[in-house]
Design an enzyme around this catalytic site. Structure first.
Site: not given
Length: 469
Positions: A247, A321
């Site tokens: 990020k 996920r």
């Protein structure tokens, strides 16, 4: 069914016993102001007029008594029937009043007002010097004060988890929080790590392999084996760098909150066990740190999940996920009566609904309606988004059973939910919450910082379904 419940929290003192003397705080709807004003002592009425008090939402007036002390507080509610009325508005009061003891009068919903007060009293003060004393509230008559204290304490403990910086809260500390929860309520905890984790939960292991802080799968159970089975699964990413798909620095500033799903699940479990609901509760938390190192998993890797499905890694920043996939496969194996997972999963959900409104995904229409009703009752709202099955093709992979991302800009929250659904095929009553886990600014009862969104909703849902024996 449960153990001893701690009804207080060190930064959120509980309610004082009903009948304790306190300064009256009169909550004034705009329509009732004339009657309230007429009932004031003449000097207090004159003081309210001189200071320009009007019963607009959030307005406050401190009225003196005959000796010059604080004799009464007026607090405006505006129009409680207005669509935009904040039902937690009483949560502003702890930040407005001087330290002391107070009792509320005229609350349209005394339970909500008292809970809002306690939630508004919360402060994360672990790293700051200075006093922690806050105004105290006397329990209103005819409310369940123990219930309000339990819920507020669970919220406060969950907020503390989200607010704690990652240097002091990693996978081991998340495990410690679950073990403390189990000790409070007489639950059982099992933890899988090391070689056993790599074998049984390969996606959890892969995501956490880049950090020196070992990943783990935490599994708590509580209640009678014959009771309805309710399983809560919470995403426990203690910090998310994005992995090798790192990020930008601005996007990492709040990544200590990437375990907000785990905090919400823990808080909901705390409330359920504290109330002794008639369920067999299971709480599953995959706890990892998504870090950058030579051991980190890579874009293009193909990993085999606990369920046997292979997953191509299209982006290492879609790690939540992955760990949830293994946890959901574990939960789904026993086909619980109700399966709920909580996760700070996608920016797409925030773009669609903003920070205050978690997204709900479920195929079960009756469950969706019950969740929406519980959210309204608990003042903990969500909004349903569709599990649009044709979008599942966006997760197709040329080398594996599926990719962990769609690779395109559209429907990110939906494709993430569809990915998760692949790993819980047996359980029809399955709900997925995609939440933010953070209050960007202070609102009544919701101080800026970590928040356990949907925890009170889930407790309200389960309490309505499975009352204590």
């Amino acid at each position: 069914m449960g153990g001893t419940q701690d009804h207080t929290h060190d930064t959120t003192p509980g309610l004082l016993p009903a009948g304790t003397p306190g300064v009256p705080v009169t909550l004034v709807p705009a329509a009732d102001w004339a009657a309230v004003e007429a009932g004031l002592e003449p000097a207090q009425r004159a003081f309210a007029t001189a200071t320009g008090f009007a019963p607009k939402a959030g307005r406050l007036a401190l009225l003196p008594d005959a000796e010059g002390g604080l004799g009464r507080v007026l607090f405006g509610l505006g129009d409680p029937e207005a669509p935009a009325h904040d039902r937690l508005i009483a949560g502003k009061l702890p930040g407005l009043l001087p330290v002391g003891t107070y009792r509320m009068e005229g609350a349209p919903d005394p339970h909500a007002a008292a809970l809002a007060w306690l939630m508004g009293s919360y402060g994360f003060r672990r790293y700051r010097s200075g006093g922690t004393e806050t105004p105290r509230l006397v329990a209103p008559e005819d409310v369940d004060a123990d219930e309000i204290d339990r819920v507020a304490a669970a919220v406060a403990r969950g907020r503390d988890l989200v607010n704690t910086p990652a240097n002091d809260l990693g996978p081991a500390e998340i495990e410690a929080a679950v073990r403390a929860l189990a000790e409070r309520h007489g639950a059982r905890v099992g933890v899988t790590e090391g070689e056993d984790l790599a074998r049984d939960f390969p996606l959890v292991h892969a995501v956490g392999a880049g950090s020196p802080r070992a990943p783990r799968l935490i599994d708590l159970t509580w209640g009678a084996e014959t009771a309805p089975r309710v399983t809560l699964v919470g995403k426990g990413v203690a910090f998310d760098t994005g992995g090798l798909d790192i990020k930008p620095s601005a996007a990492m500033l709040l990544m200590k909150k990437d375990m907000g799903g785990a905090a919400a699940a823990i808080a909901a479990a705390d409330m359920v066990m504290g109330a002794g609901l008639s369920v067999r509760l299971r709480l599953i938390v995959p706890a990892v740190e998504n870090a950058v190192s030579g051991e980190a998993f890579r874009p293009g890797d193909v990993l085999r999940s606990r369920a046997g499905l292979t997953v191509e890694i299209g982006n290492t920043d879609a790690e939540g996920r992955l760990i949830l996939a293994d946890a959901l496969a574990l939960a789904d194996a026993e086909e619980p009566d109700l399966l709920i997972n909580f996760a700070t999963l996608t920016g797409a959900a925030r773009v669609a609904l903003g920070p205050d409104l978690p997204a709900l995904f479920t195929e079960d229409d009756a469950l969706a309606e019950a969740i929406a009703a519980a959210g309204r009752a608990a003042i903990d709202p969500v909004w349903r988004l569709p599990l649009h099955a044709p979008y599942a093709s966006l997760l197709d992979s040329k080398v594996a059973d599926l990719n962990n991302v769609s690779g395109g800009p559209f429907a990110g929250a939906i494709t993430a939910a569809l990915f998760l659904r692949r790993f819980a095929p047996r359980t029809r009553a399955h709900a997925h919450f995609d939440l933010y886990g953070w209050n960007p600014s202070t609102k009544p009862g919701r101080p800026e910082g970590g928040e356990v969104q949907t925890a009170r909703l889930v407790y309200a849902l389960l309490k309505a379904r499975y009352a204590a024996a």
